[in-house]
Scaffold this active site. Structure first.
Site, short mmCIF file in Angstrom:
data_model
loop_
_atom_site.label_atom_id
_atom_site.label_comp_id
_atom_site.label_asym_id
_atom_site.label_seq_id
_atom_site.Cartn_x
_atom_site.Cartn_y
_atom_site.Cartn_z
CG PHE A 1 0.82 0.55 -9.91
CD1 PHE A 1 0.10 1.27 -10.85
CD2 PHE A 1 0.34 -0.69 -9.51
CE1 PHE A 1 -1.08 0.75 -11.40
CE2 PHE A 1 -0.84 -1.21 -10.06
CZ PHE A 1 -1.54 -0.48 -11.02
CE LYS B 1 -0.33 -7.39 -9.68
NZ LYS B 1 0.15 -6.07 -9.28
CG ASP C 1 1.08 -2.50 -2.49
OD1 ASP C 1 1.05 -3.74 -2.66
OD2 ASP C 1 0.49 -1.71 -3.25
C1 LIG Z 1 -0.82 -4.97 -9.11
C2 LIG Z 1 -0.58 -4.11 -7.92
C3 LIG Z 1 -1.66 -3.55 -7.21
C4 LIG Z 1 -3.09 -3.66 -7.67
O1 LIG Z 1 -3.57 -4.96 -7.74
P1 LIG Z 1 -4.89 -5.26 -8.62
O2 LIG Z 1 -5.20 -6.70 -8.30
O3 LIG Z 1 -4.55 -5.04 -10.05
O4 LIG Z 1 -5.95 -4.33 -8.15
C5 LIG Z 1 -1.37 -2.83 -6.06
N1 LIG Z 1 -0.11 -2.65 -5.65
C6 LIG Z 1 0.94 -3.17 -6.30
C7 LIG Z 1 2.32 -2.96 -5.78
C8 LIG Z 1 0.74 -3.90 -7.47
O5 LIG Z 1 1.80 -4.37 -8.16
#
Ligand SMILES: *Cc1c(COP(=O)(O)O)cnc(C)c1O
Length: 417
Positions: free
Chosen positions: A154, A268, A239
């Site tokens: 994700f 985040k 990520d």
């Molecule tokens: C939440 C998340 C994203 C995307 O972030 P947004 O601010 O919702 O665009 C990307 N990678 C990971 C691992 C995430 O948990």
């Protein structure tokens, strides 16, 4: 656009929970299916609904509010900066961005920072950067760059990103997609190495797969991944948008693996739960490939965002939240593992990034989340049989113990709870 009459009539009684539900049903796009709890206030680990009922937040806005709701020091930085200067665009410099760069580089041992807003934008930016690096530095033929990603990843919701998702709900109906991606299983270093071609520029991976249900990698996986990426001159992109900034009991989850990424993505919790901020962290060699005009964002690096992110990082480091995440994560996980319920298949996690996987016969995670909600704990089900548990990092020992009691009741007697 067709207009309908304003359903909130002047002088009518104040809106109730049912009215909010009705308005959301009538006017909102239907891309979410929220629990029917309407929140109106938050402080630390607690949130309150419009009827005044209090809940322990065990989702933390998917880890966007690691520092706890409405943290007073971050709030003060936000209001102070908002009253002084909020946005300049990057056409001019501002007096917050350089300090944000310096503090973030010092905390994460990075050379350079590219500031963006959402997590998905940081991921998109990273893909642009590694492609450019592939052509400018590695010598990949024009338009042939490939990025390897993992199954069940994700990384966000933009078209390019959902194009390399393996989740049909995220993908189906949104094509055609951006080419140039290969998918390998998560946790399988041999598969990664086999997928590499002379045109591979990067491997993009989450240290722990969050949305997939808090999937931890096998021991030694990332050590092997690090070696493979170095051997083949491939950029390792971690990520850490969800795992980063203290969630797992370390500033970055890579520290658990004893490795360093070439390029790290955070977002985040960099917001302190207030204002979206994300960042691409990397080296001179990699981020240096971007030249003026080749990438940007109107809101990226604005002084309000930078002031908030600086405070968000500062409180995380100064108030012991990362150490607390490790200690409270251990206590919470031990408590959950001690629950004797036939519904539970496994409790897993690192720090305060946790999940309870239920047996398929247990009837689905949603009903347990509903039982928890009745007992004052907000949790989110994922992939039908998993409950994610990720409270703000400021949770105390007695709050953990109280939460474990609620989980015990909900998981042993969901109907009674
Ligand atoms: C939440 C998340 C994203 C995307 O972030 P947004 O601010 O919702 O665009 C990307 N990678 C990971 C691992 C995430 O948990």
């Amino acid at each position: 656009m067709t207009m309908t009459a304003d359903p909130i009539v002047r002088d009518a009684p104040p809106p109730t929970r049912d009215l909010y539900l009705a308005l959301e049903q009538e006017f909102g796009a239907r891309n979410y299916k929220p629990f029917d709890v309407v929140l109106s206030r938050g402080l630390g680990v607690w949130v309150w609904d419009v009827d005044g009922k209090r809940y322990l937040d065990c989702l933390s806005a998917y880890s966007a509010v690691n520092q706890g709701h409405c943290h007073p020091r971050i709030l003060a930085a936000l209001t102070e900066q908002a009253s002084r200067l909020a946005i300049t665009s990057r056409a001019f410099m501002n007096d917050q961005l350089p300090l944000f760069y310096k503090e973030l580089c010092a905390a994460t041992r990075s050379h350079r920072v590219l500031p963006m807003n959402s997590g998905a934008e940081a991921v998109e930016s990273a893909i642009k950067v590694v492609r450019k690096w592939g052509y400018a530095v590695k010598g990949v033929p024009t338009d042939r760059a490939e990025v390897i990603v993992c199954a069940n990843n994700f990384h966000g919701r933009t078209l390019t990103i959902v194009g390399f998702s393996t989740d049909p709900t995220a993908r189906d109906g949104f094509g055609p997609f951006t080419p140039g991606f290969r998918i390998v299983p998560f946790g399988d270093a041999t598969a990664l190495e086999a997928a590499i071609t002379p045109n591979t520029v990067a491997f993009l991976v989450e240290p722990i797969q969050g949305e997939a249900g808090v999937i931890l990698p096998p021991r030694g996986y990332f050590k092997a991944v690090r070696k493979i990426c170095t051997r083949h001159n491939i950029i390792l992109i971690l990520d850490e948008i969800q795992t980063g900034l203290g969630r797992t009991g370390r500033l970055l989850a890579e520290e658990h693996e004893g490795i360093e990424a070439d390029l790290t993505l955070i977002g985040k919790a960099l917001s302190g739960g207030f204002y979206p901020v994300s960042a691409v962290l990397s080296t001179d060699e990699i981020l240096g490939v971007l030249k003026p005009g080749e990438h940007g964002s109107t809101f990226g690096g604005n002084p309000l965002a930078c002031a908030v992110a600086r405070a968000a990082l500062k409180v995380l480091l100064e108030e012991g939240m990362i150490e607390n995440a490790e200690a409270m994560g251990a206590r919470f996980q031990a408590g959950l593992r001690g629950i004797d319920s036939p519904a539970i298949k496994e409790v897993r996690g690192r720090g305060l990034m946790m999940a309870i996987e239920l047996h398929p016969e247990a009837g689905g995670a949603r009903r347990y989340c509903e039982a928890l909600r009745r007992r004052g704990v907000l949790c989110k089900d994922t992939h039908d049989h998993t409950i994610r548990v990720s409270p703000p990092l400021v949770i105390t020992g007695s709050e953990v113990d109280w939460a474990v009691e609620q989980f015990e009741t909900a998981l042993t007697r969901p109907e009674a709870a």
